[in-house]
Write a protein that holds these residues in place. Structure first.
Motif, PDB file in Angstrom:
ATOM      1  N   LYS A  14       0.807  -1.139   0.018  1.00 20.08           N
ATOM      2  CA  LYS A  14      -0.019  -0.038  -0.078  1.00 20.08           C
ATOM      3  C   LYS A  14       0.949   1.182   0.155  1.00 20.08           C
ATOM      4  O   LYS A  14       0.605   2.231  -0.826  1.00 20.08           O
ATOM      5  N   TYR A  15       2.149   1.269   0.851  1.00 21.01           N
ATOM      6  CA  TYR A  15       2.827   2.439   0.882  1.00 21.01           C
ATOM      7  C   TYR A  15       3.581   2.724  -0.382  1.00 21.01           C
ATOM      8  O   TYR A  15       3.673   3.743  -0.984  1.00 21.01           O
ATOM      9  N   LEU A  16       3.928   1.670  -1.186  1.00 28.28           N
ATOM     10  CA  LEU A  16       4.603   1.840  -2.510  1.00 28.28           C
ATOM     11  C   LEU A  16       3.726   1.805  -3.442  1.00 28.28           C
ATOM     12  O   LEU A  16       4.131   1.912  -4.697  1.00 28.28           O
ATOM     13  N   GLU A  17       2.361   1.696  -3.313  1.00 23.84           N
ATOM     14  CA  GLU A  17       1.264   1.645  -4.493  1.00 23.84           C
ATOM     15  C   GLU A  17       1.593   0.702  -5.457  1.00 23.84           C
ATOM     16  O   GLU A  17       1.728   1.017  -6.453  1.00 23.84           O
ATOM     17  N   MET A  18       1.842  -0.688  -4.901  1.00 19.96           N
ATOM     18  CA  MET A  18       1.935  -1.763  -5.869  1.00 19.96           C
ATOM     19  C   MET A  18       0.976  -2.488  -6.189  1.00 19.96           C
ATOM     20  O   MET A  18       0.116  -2.870  -4.898  1.00 19.96           O
ATOM     21  N   GLY A  19       0.341  -2.968  -7.024  1.00 22.93           N
ATOM     22  CA  GLY A  19      -0.784  -3.932  -7.651  1.00 22.93           C
ATOM     23  C   GLY A  19      -1.954  -3.287  -6.839  1.00 22.93           C
ATOM     24  O   GLY A  19      -2.098  -2.103  -6.791  1.00 22.93           O
ATOM     25  N   PRO A  20      -2.751  -4.319  -6.883  1.00 20.20           N
ATOM     26  CA  PRO A  20      -4.288  -3.795  -6.635  1.00 20.20           C
ATOM     27  C   PRO A  20      -4.425  -3.302  -5.138  1.00 20.20           C
ATOM     28  O   PRO A  20      -5.617  -2.620  -4.586  1.00 20.20           O
ATOM     29  N   ILE A  28      -8.773  -2.050   5.262  1.00 21.26           N
ATOM     30  CA  ILE A  28      -8.654  -3.392   4.864  1.00 21.26           C
ATOM     31  C   ILE A  28      -7.103  -3.779   4.875  1.00 21.26           C
ATOM     32  O   ILE A  28      -6.853  -4.862   5.237  1.00 21.26           O
ATOM     33  N   VAL A  29      -6.250  -2.802   4.487  1.00 21.41           N
ATOM     34  CA  VAL A  29      -4.795  -3.075   4.417  1.00 21.41           C
ATOM     35  C   VAL A  29      -4.643  -3.413   5.976  1.00 21.41           C
ATOM     36  O   VAL A  29      -3.581  -4.290   6.108  1.00 21.41           O
ATOM     37  N   LEU A  30      -4.983  -2.616   7.026  1.00 20.43           N
ATOM     38  CA  LEU A  30      -4.559  -2.928   8.260  1.00 20.43           C
ATOM     39  C   LEU A  30      -5.242  -3.868   9.169  1.00 20.43           C
ATOM     40  O   LEU A  30      -4.996  -4.251  10.225  1.00 20.43           O
ATOM     41  N   ALA A  31      -6.226  -4.647   8.470  1.00 23.02           N
ATOM     42  CA  ALA A  31      -7.118  -5.716   9.222  1.00 23.02           C
ATOM     43  C   ALA A  31      -6.237  -6.730   9.584  1.00 23.02           C
ATOM     44  O   ALA A  31      -6.567  -7.332  10.823  1.00 23.02           O
TER      45      ALA A  31
END
Length: 81
Positions: A14-20, A28-31
């Motif tokens: 998410k930080y590097l804005e990679m992929g979907p 959702i990322v932190l779940a």
């Protein structure tokens, strides 16, 4: 531990804005981190962690006993003293 690893991978993606993952929302990322906390709380409350630690200690103790018996030569001896 798997939840923590997954959380770290998703966080980096998410930080590097990679992929979907770049388009996913932060909750959702932190779940996986929340799931890891819930798992650890359950494992400690239910005694699962202590049970696994006791099994590990028992296995080490039995391996040490078997190793010592093999060194003395009484591994297969079932004779009572």
């Amino acid at each position: 531990m798997y939840f923590l690893g997954l959380g770290l991978i998703l966080l980096v993606m998410k930080y590097l804005e990679m992929g979907p993952v770049a388009a996913w929302s932060w909750p959702i990322v932190l779940a996986p981190f929340g799931l890891a906390v819930a798992w650890w709380a359950w494992a400690d409350a239910s005694g699962y962690t202590k049970k696994k630690a006791m099994q590990k200690d028992e296995a080490r103790r039995q391996a040490r006993i078997d190793r010592n018996r093999a060194a003395v030569g009484t591994l297969n001896s079932k004779k009572r003293r």
